[in-house]
Write an enzyme that holds these catalytic residues in place. Structure first.
Site, short mmCIF file in Angstrom:
data_model
loop_
_atom_site.label_atom_id
_atom_site.label_comp_id
_atom_site.label_asym_id
_atom_site.label_seq_id
_atom_site.Cartn_x
_atom_site.Cartn_y
_atom_site.Cartn_z
CE1 TYR A 17 9.91 -6.37 -1.79
CE2 TYR A 17 10.88 -5.32 -3.72
CZ TYR A 17 10.81 -5.48 -2.36
OH TYR A 17 11.64 -4.75 -1.54
CG HIS A 21 8.45 -1.73 -3.61
ND1 HIS A 21 8.10 -3.00 -3.18
CD2 HIS A 21 9.17 -1.17 -2.62
CE1 HIS A 21 8.60 -3.19 -1.96
NE2 HIS A 21 9.25 -2.09 -1.60
CE1 TYR A 40 15.29 0.82 0.19
CE2 TYR A 40 14.11 2.26 1.68
CZ TYR A 40 14.58 1.00 1.35
OH TYR A 40 14.33 -0.06 2.18
CD1 TRP A 75 6.86 -1.46 3.38
CD2 TRP A 75 5.14 -0.76 2.16
NE1 TRP A 75 7.16 -1.73 2.07
CE2 TRP A 75 6.10 -1.31 1.29
CE3 TRP A 75 3.96 -0.25 1.60
CZ2 TRP A 75 5.94 -1.37 -0.08
CZ3 TRP A 75 3.79 -0.31 0.22
CH2 TRP A 75 4.77 -0.86 -0.60
CD1 TRP A 76 8.44 -3.17 7.23
CD2 TRP A 76 8.36 -3.33 9.45
NE1 TRP A 76 9.57 -2.57 7.72
CE2 TRP A 76 9.55 -2.66 9.08
CE3 TRP A 76 8.10 -3.54 10.80
CZ2 TRP A 76 10.47 -2.21 10.02
CZ3 TRP A 76 9.02 -3.09 11.73
CH2 TRP A 76 10.19 -2.44 11.35
#
Length: 104
Positions: A17, A21, A40, A75-76
Site C-alpha cells: 500500500y 502511494h 491528504y 486508481w480504485w
C-alpha cells in the site's frame, strides 16, 4: 473544510500500500489538486489494519466529483487487490465525525 474516513487494508499488505502511494501517479496528484485537495494524509493502524484518511479540501461538491473521473476509477481498480472494496472498486470507507478540533 476537513474530512476524515477509515478504510480497511488486507493483512500483510501495508508495505505494498505504501509503495503504491509513494509512486502516486502524477495524473492522480493533479486530479486531486484540481478538485480542491489542499492536504491528504493516510495513517495505518497495525492492530486492526485500518487506514485513517484525513484531508483538507476547498469545497465538498468539487471533492465529490473526483469519484466520477476516469483516473480515479482506474486508481480504485489498481488498489482493489489489497484493500476492501465495493462492487464499483471504490474502497469501502466509513466517514468519521469530528468531535474535537483545537483550531476551531
Amino acid at each position: 473544510m476537513k474530512q476524515a474516513f477509515k478504510m480497511h487494508l488486507y493483512p500483510n499488505l501495508v508495505e505494498e500500500y505504501k509503495k503504491r502511494h509513494d509512486c502516486l501517479w502524477p495524473e492522480m496528484v493533479e486530479l486531486l489538486k484540481q478538485h480542491g485537495v489542499k492536504s491528504y494524509s493516510i495513517f495505518w493502524d497495525k492492530e486492526t489494519n485500518d487506514l485513517f484518511a484525513y484531508l483538507e479540501i476547498e469545497n465538498e461538491a468539487l471533492w465529490n466529483k473526483v469519484a466520477l473521473t476516469e483516473i480515479n476509477q482506474k486508481w480504485w481498480r489498481y488498489m482493489q487487490d489489497i484493500m476492501e472494496t465495493n462492487e464499483d472498486c471504490s474502497p469501502v470507507s466509513m466517514p468519521l465525525r469530528p468531535v474535537f478540533d483545537l483550531n476551531e
